[in-house]
Design a protein around this motif. Structure first.
Motif, mmCIF file in Angstrom:
data_model
loop_
_atom_site.group_PDB
_atom_site.id
_atom_site.type_symbol
_atom_site.label_atom_id
_atom_site.label_comp_id
_atom_site.label_asym_id
_atom_site.label_seq_id
_atom_site.Cartn_x
_atom_site.Cartn_y
_atom_site.Cartn_z
ATOM 1 N N TYR A 1 2.295 1.729 -3.431
ATOM 2 C CA TYR A 1 1.256 2.239 -4.341
ATOM 3 C C TYR A 1 1.058 3.737 -4.130
ATOM 4 C CZ TYR A 1 -0.646 -1.911 -6.671
ATOM 5 O OH TYR A 1 -0.827 -2.997 -7.479
ATOM 6 N N GLU A 2 1.002 4.147 -2.853
ATOM 7 C CA GLU A 2 0.826 5.579 -2.542
ATOM 8 C C GLU A 2 1.969 6.392 -3.127
ATOM 9 O OE1 GLU A 2 0.377 6.126 1.686
ATOM 10 O OE2 GLU A 2 -1.355 4.763 1.741
ATOM 11 N N ASN B 1 0.829 -1.211 0.000
ATOM 12 C CA ASN B 1 0.000 0.000 0.000
ATOM 13 C C ASN B 1 0.858 1.254 0.000
ATOM 14 O OD1 ASN B 1 -2.613 -0.788 -0.273
ATOM 15 N ND2 ASN B 1 -3.020 -0.961 1.917
#
Length: 158
Positions: free
Chosen positions: A39-40, A36
């Protein structure tokens, strides 16, 4: 190899663009299984590219893909030991390895950059690669130069 070749794992497309290339890039970017977070970082860097390159008619994803194409090497040198001497033998790279090498180079040179956050460093590296400059592009040029210099040993190819 004694055993059978391992199966190629299927990489699922990313949630925003629905592109497997983005997922592979994020997997290379990831530390300690924190997908995550990576991805950010990736999406934030694309947003930065979008704001800084507003005059371009391409989307940030297309700019990123073009940047990857610009830093993708075609040949590399591999060490080959023949009769006590080690030669740098130029070999062509498989398509999947080309993609992987270019992604790793972009990420490594983005990490080495001076900057505030990883997203900003990655955005700067993407823009440099798109404009055929920066560390990753220089690395590709060096790889090609090495292969060209050692072209005489191409007949040792395995």
């Amino acid at each position: 190899m004694r055993k059978a070749k391992p199966k190629k794992r299927l990489v699922l497309p990313d949630p925003v663009f629905g592109d497997t290339k983005v997922s592979k890039f994020v997997n290379h970017l990831m530390y300690d299984g924190k997908k995550n977070t990576s991805y950010e970082i990736f999406y934030k860097s694309l947003e930065l590219v979008k704001t800084k390159m507003a005059k371009e008619e391409k989307s940030p994803l297309e700019i990123w893909k073009q940047a990857l194409d610009n830093i993708t090497p075609q040949v590399e040198v591999k060490s080959r030991r023949i009769g006590g001497a080690t030669f740098q033998v130029p070999t062509e790279i498989r398509p999947d390895r080309k993609e992987s090498v270019s992604m790793k180079n972009m990420i490594n040179y983005a990490r080495k950059r001076g900057g505030k956050s990883m997203a900003e460093k990655l955005a700067a590296e993407i823009m440099d690669a798109y404009n055929n400059q920066g560390g990753a592009f220089k690395r590709k040029e060096d790889m090609h130069r090495m292969a060209e210099a050692n072209r005489a040993f191409a007949h040792f190819r395995f």
